[in-house]
Write a protein that holds these residues in place. Structure first.
Motif, PDB file in Angstrom:
ATOM      1  N   GLN A   6       6.954   4.046  -5.889  1.00 44.19           N
ATOM      2  CA  GLN A   6       5.873   4.700  -6.656  1.00 44.19           C
ATOM      3  C   GLN A   6       5.641   3.882  -7.813  1.00 44.19           C
ATOM      4  N   CYS A  22       2.261   7.194  -3.209  1.00 40.23           N
ATOM      5  CA  CYS A  22       3.799   6.739  -3.001  1.00 40.23           C
ATOM      6  C   CYS A  22       3.665   6.033  -1.677  1.00 40.23           C
ATOM      7  N   TRP A  35       6.757  16.469  -3.188  1.00 44.60           N
ATOM      8  CA  TRP A  35       6.266  16.096  -4.296  1.00 44.60           C
ATOM      9  C   TRP A  35       7.023  16.956  -5.255  1.00 44.60           C
ATOM     10  N   CYS A  88       8.334  11.683  -5.348  1.00 43.03           N
ATOM     11  CA  CYS A  88       7.902  11.509  -4.012  1.00 43.03           C
ATOM     12  C   CYS A  88       9.068  11.690  -3.032  1.00 43.03           C
ATOM     13  N   THR A 105       7.311   8.814 -11.004  1.00 42.05           N
ATOM     14  CA  THR A 105       6.248   8.222 -11.880  1.00 42.05           C
ATOM     15  C   THR A 105       6.052   8.721 -13.220  1.00 42.05           C
TER      16      THR A 105
END
Lengths: 111, 118
Positions: A6, A22, A35, A88, A105
């Motif tokens: 990511q 991702c 997620w 992810c 992220t």
């Protein structure tokens, strides 16, 4: 063990749509894509899970192409409170290999 | 619905000491997980229980870490002896594994225990 990649960080502004992609090139047949969102000093919180095509719930959408080698989390009209780390995960819900969190992220939403 | 409970919330110990963390999962959740999250990193799975049995402990440093889940409910994670690199947040999570792969396997996380090893 399916590995995910990511972006390290993303910036956005309030009211915009944010898409976080991702990559999971070695996803297995039984693997699902999940997620999670994490705020500082809190445990991760489930956002959405899918296997293929598109999944939508009240907070996000998840887009998965036919080859399933990537997925995109879409957050519509973000607000300042969406500033968090997004992870992810890829794995089999019935097995033990779903539980590899990558670096995530870091999304920063600006006013 | 009550969430996943963990205690203590914070713990400071010196290296080579022992420490134990406790987790009470959501009622009815068969699966329980312990994670270690080092500052700036994603959570790392240490051990996964399905009822009383261990599903995955491949990343548990078994020379110093141990975990048990008695009666398929509460769980404890122990570190003995602690090292400086064990400083982290220890997260407990639980899930209700409904069965077939079409079921969403959502994990519910507790607030974590922040361990500082001096």
């Amino acid at each position: 063990l399916a590995k995910t990649t990511q972006p390290i960080s993303m910036d956005s502004y309030e009211g915009q749509e944010v898409n976080i992609t991702c990559s999971h090139n070695n996803i297995a047949t039984n693997d699902y894509i999940t997620w999670y969102q994490q705020f500082p000093s809190q445990g991760p919180r489930f956002i959405i899970q899918g296997y293929k095509t598109k999944v939508t719930n009240e907070v996000a959408s998840l887009f998965i192409p036919a080859d399933r080698k990537s997925s995109t989390l879409s957050l519509p009209r973000v607000s300042l409170s969406d500033t968090a780390v997004y992870y992810c995960l890829v794995g089999d819900p019935l097995g033990g290999n779903m539980l590899t969190f990558g670096g995530g992220t870091r999304l920063m939403v600006k006013p | 619905e009550a969430g996943v409970a963990q205690s203590p919330r914070y713990k400071i110990i010196e290296k080579r000491q022992s420490v134990a963390f406790w987790c009470n999962p959501i009622s009815g959740h068969a699966t329980l997980y312990w994670y270690q999250q080092i500052l700036g990193q994603g959570p790392k799975l240490l051990i996964q229980f399905q009822n009383n049995g261990v599903v995955d402990d491949s990343q548990l440093p078994k020379d110093r870490f141990s975990a048990e889940r008695l009666k398929g409910v509460d769980s404890t994670l122990k570190i003995q002896p602690a090292k400086l690199e064990d400083s982290a947040v220890y997260l407990c999570a639980s899930s209700y594994l409904a069965g077939g792969p079409s079921q969403v396997n959502e994990q519910f996380f507790g607030p974590g225990t922040r361990l500082t090893v001096l």
